[in-house]
Design a protein around this motif. Sequence first.
Motif: not given
Length: 433
Positions: A61, A65, A272, A275-276
């Motif tokens: 991750y 990111l 966010i 995005l995860l």
Amino acid sequence: VGPGVKASSAFRGWLYPALVAAVVAASLAVAFGLLEPTPPRTVVVSTGPPGSTYQLFAEQYRDRLAADGIELVLRESGGAGENLERLNDPDSDVSVGFVSMGLATPEDSPDVRSLGAMFYEPVWVFYTGSALEEAPPSELRGTRISIGVPGGLAHLVSMRLLELLEVPIEENELLELEPFEAAERLRDGELDLAFFAASAGTPVVEELLGTEGVTLAHFLQADAYIARYPGLTKLTVPAGAGSLARRLPVEDTDILAFTGSLMVKESLHPAIQSLLLDAAIEIHGAPDLFHTLGPFPRPATLRIPLSDSADQFYRSGRPFLQRYLPFWMAVLVRQLVTILLPLIAVAYPVLKILPGAFGWAMRQRITRLYGELRMIEVAAAAADDAATRARLSDQLESLDRRVSRLRLPGSFAPLVYTLRLHIDVVRSRFLGS
């Protein structure tokens, strides 16, 4: 009328722009009230001990990111239990953590939300020699057992299983070891039994599955465990999955598994979270020992509800702007749209109405003065003595002076001239020239 009309241009020069500025300012205030804060550049994730599934996934991750300009800070922990504690702590800077589904409840974790089911989290029980073959677990004595580090899933599960199997804990040696150390001691013969909670692709598990002299325990009563604990799943490790050449394990082996979830604080910025979830498709969507391509991530939850962002993601995919624009550009466009919409929806109609409202207000000022003139005219027509006429004459002159000092835009000058002409008419007809 000259001074009044001359001053009207100055009046128009500041009043109308001031009204426009006030409307725009009010609209912007509404817009910024609706505006979401800019996504943070740094996000902290609670992982697990070194070598754990959580640690390995968190590193993936972090790399994913970073491509979008987000720094994911990895914070080691004992595992799922400690991760959940950090997410529930309002003073903790941790906003993301790996947690096994079923450990958290809405009552205990009201501000925690799930991003969905991400991976299977099998419980592996490896042993050496005949630790589990010569006698039932309740007769184990003097056995060296690794139960995992406190706060981790392996620790929670191992203690519960030892209790259910009535293993005399006080007559065995329980060691709280991290995965790498437990695997090394197991291979070296310094441990008899070890519990692990990790995905099939974790290096520790892959190595132990193919190590001669180390045996994977078979859960004969797997269905009974699942009946008592609905959060569990039965998985089968095929014979030879660890080593085809040495046929390890030697036969199909049933084990139990939890389902790992990525959980977040409810306050984590929606962008966010998206995005995860986008990264989760790449990280958890690949096939492994227990599933083919694509079953993860999925919106399955156990008690802890999905976040609003996750629910929207599973329903319709990535946010519209993030499908076509780089992350930060999508955030900027979304912020601009949030600002412009109130301006268009509120300011434009108001600005269209303002000129008419302004004109009405100006005409009302003239209308009120006409009301005063009418009262003087009626009184003058009925006056029968010089004193009354003198008083009314003074009132009329006062009205005339007030009209001359009016501050109106130039477009309303004809109304002012007309009113002064009517004042002259009243003066000449009833009060004398």
